[in-house]
Write an enzyme that holds these catalytic residues in place. Sequence first.
Site, PDB file in Angstrom:
ATOM      1  N   ASP A  97      27.116  10.539 -24.193  1.00  0.00           N
ATOM      2  CA  ASP A  97      27.443  11.613 -25.122  1.00  0.00           C
ATOM      3  C   ASP A  97      26.394  12.706 -24.945  1.00  0.00           C
ATOM      4  OD1 ASP A  97      29.073  11.409 -28.218  1.00  0.00           O
ATOM      5  OD2 ASP A  97      27.870  13.140 -27.620  1.00  0.00           O
ATOM      6  N   ASN A  98      26.792  13.963 -25.029  1.00  0.00           N
ATOM      7  CA  ASN A  98      25.746  15.005 -24.997  1.00  0.00           C
ATOM      8  C   ASN A  98      25.254  15.251 -26.415  1.00  0.00           C
ATOM      9  OD1 ASN A  98      27.505  16.603 -26.399  1.00  0.00           O
ATOM     10  ND2 ASN A  98      27.720  18.162 -24.826  1.00  0.00           N
ATOM     11  N   ASP A 117      25.149  15.289 -20.236  1.00  0.00           N
ATOM     12  CA  ASP A 117      26.045  16.445 -20.304  1.00  0.00           C
ATOM     13  C   ASP A 117      27.120  16.310 -19.227  1.00  0.00           C
ATOM     14  OD1 ASP A 117      25.632  20.076 -20.071  1.00  0.00           O
ATOM     15  OD2 ASP A 117      27.354  18.759 -20.433  1.00  0.00           O
ATOM     16  N   LEU A 118      28.318  15.988 -19.623  1.00  0.00           N
ATOM     17  CA  LEU A 118      29.424  15.810 -18.669  1.00  0.00           C
ATOM     18  C   LEU A 118      29.810  17.121 -18.015  1.00  0.00           C
ATOM     19  CD1 LEU A 118      31.683  13.321 -20.690  1.00  0.00           C
ATOM     20  CD2 LEU A 118      30.200  12.771 -18.744  1.00  0.00           C
ATOM     21  N   PHE A 175      36.667  10.653 -24.550  1.00  0.00           N
ATOM     22  CA  PHE A 175      36.780  11.302 -25.862  1.00  0.00           C
ATOM     23  C   PHE A 175      36.068  12.651 -25.881  1.00  0.00           C
ATOM     24  CE2 PHE A 175      38.626   7.916 -28.208  1.00  0.00           C
ATOM     25  CZ  PHE A 175      38.075   6.720 -27.769  1.00  0.00           C
ATOM     26  N   LYS A 216      37.063  19.601 -30.893  1.00  0.00           N
ATOM     27  CA  LYS A 216      38.434  19.252 -31.343  1.00  0.00           C
ATOM     28  C   LYS A 216      38.889  19.945 -32.611  1.00  0.00           C
ATOM     29  CE  LYS A 216      36.981  16.288 -34.738  1.00  0.00           C
ATOM     30  NZ  LYS A 216      37.436  16.255 -36.126  1.00  0.00           N
ATOM     31  N   SER A 228      46.370  14.840 -27.712  1.00  0.00           N
ATOM     32  CA  SER A 228      46.595  15.286 -29.087  1.00  0.00           C
ATOM     33  C   SER A 228      48.033  15.717 -29.291  1.00  0.00           C
ATOM     34  CB  SER A 228      45.666  16.475 -29.375  1.00  0.00           C
ATOM     35  OG  SER A 228      46.076  17.154 -30.514  1.00  0.00           O
ATOM     36  N   TYR A 276      42.404  24.885 -28.407  1.00  0.00           N
ATOM     37  CA  TYR A 276      42.179  23.425 -28.396  1.00  0.00           C
ATOM     38  C   TYR A 276      43.415  22.721 -27.823  1.00  0.00           C
ATOM     39  CZ  TYR A 276      42.285  18.648 -30.019  1.00  0.00           C
ATOM     40  OH  TYR A 276      42.404  17.282 -30.058  1.00  0.00           O
ATOM     41  N   LYS A 285      44.170  20.435 -24.167  1.00  0.00           N
ATOM     42  CA  LYS A 285      44.797  19.104 -24.073  1.00  0.00           C
ATOM     43  C   LYS A 285      46.013  19.154 -23.143  1.00  0.00           C
ATOM     44  CE  LYS A 285      41.883  16.935 -26.631  1.00  0.00           C
ATOM     45  NZ  LYS A 285      40.930  16.012 -26.008  1.00  0.00           N
ATOM     46  N   ARG A 336      51.352  16.739 -42.087  1.00  0.00           N
ATOM     47  CA  ARG A 336      50.615  16.107 -41.001  1.00  0.00           C
ATOM     48  C   ARG A 336      50.793  14.590 -41.061  1.00  0.00           C
ATOM     49  NH1 ARG A 336      50.574  20.579 -39.743  1.00  0.00           N
ATOM     50  NH2 ARG A 336      48.882  21.931 -38.964  1.00  0.00           N
ATOM     51  N   ASP A 348      47.405  27.075 -37.195  1.00  0.00           N
ATOM     52  CA  ASP A 348      48.073  25.931 -37.841  1.00  0.00           C
ATOM     53  C   ASP A 348      49.574  25.955 -37.560  1.00  0.00           C
ATOM     54  OD1 ASP A 348      45.996  24.605 -38.987  1.00  0.00           O
ATOM     55  OD2 ASP A 348      46.108  25.645 -40.895  1.00  0.00           O
TER      56      ASP A 348
END
Length: 335
Positions: free
Chosen positions: A32-33, A43-44, A66, A70, A110, A135, A139, A216, A283
């Site tokens: 994880d960064n 850092d990926l 992951f 997001k 997502s 976002y 995806k 949702r 939204d």
Amino acid sequence: MKKILVTGGCGYIGSHTIVDLIQNGYDVVSVDNNSRSGTRLIDLCNFDDTHAIFAENEDIIGVIHFAAYKAVGESVVKPMMYYENNMVSLINLLRCVEEFKTPYFVFSSSCTVYGSPDTIPVTEENPEKPAESPYGATKQMGERMIRDVTRIAPVRSALLRYFNPAGAHPTNLIGEFPIDKPQNLTPVITQTAIGKMQHMQVFGDDYPTRDGTCIRDFIHICDLAHAHTLALKFLMEKSLGLECDVFNLGTGDGITVLEAIQAFEKVTGQKLNYSIGPRRPGDIMAIYANRDKAKEELGWTPKFNLEDIMKTAWQWEQKLKSDEQFYAGRNIQLN
Ligand code: WQD
């Protein structure tokens, strides 16, 4: 033991999935960064850092990816931060997966890939529509990249389309830990209830839904985590004859924002201080899952309901507050 690389392992979904993987006998390498949860580790977006993980762990048989930003609303105002972080990290990972011939790849996708769907509940066959946010676009592009790589490399992949992850682990040892002001509904609700936020807004009550607010599909984080373990098992043991399979991970229950607030108030006895505000850019009005495919192919059935989500989320918020008070008393500042 089968070794799995989990990227974003310190994050909300990553941490709960690691618990489930270990409970099911896997060995885990977590990277994880920590840009959203603490000091920097890996850092990926740096290819050499990413490559080193694979070079030092050649026995990795699977990756669960992951690591990504997001928040739908945030991505609208900071598109390049989302495109750079979410796409460069995935590109580096896929280059390594191809080079090291990692057999299995599970991607945190997502429901936002469906855009604003014409029909709900959405099945995996619902057509992609233009993403309503950067976002969602990351995806959609991510899924396309993975399909193209798994077509030419000896890799099988599962694209897991999350609906709205929420709640906390029933042990209250892990949960969601927003670094800054939360964007998602459930932590906004619990932080408003505990007084961290004085007030919250419902973003619009003029949608053509049963109470005017968005709809949702809230899925408990532990149900979502377990679906990843089942997806790995599916990739290792079953095949629908495709290199890349897609699964909706939602309960199939469409809940309005006001209904989620009412469920919280009912479960906790807390009266929430909210008002109706303007719609939030990015939204969509309504989306919830048809989860038949995950049930039939993964053997996945959610065990927690909306009240469990609100109960565990509230318990976790209360724990965070008592931890902050404990450490403040010792002059230690949590993030
Ligand atoms: C939910 C609803 C808001 C905050 C999430 C994840 C995303 C993806 C899809 C997994 C919306 C309303 C919110 C507030 C509000 N999941 N809201 N007041 O946008 O559906 O996206 O699910 O990949 O990663 O972020 O989730 O929780 O931000 O919003 O009225 O203060 O709650 O308008 O209708 P969203 P959210």
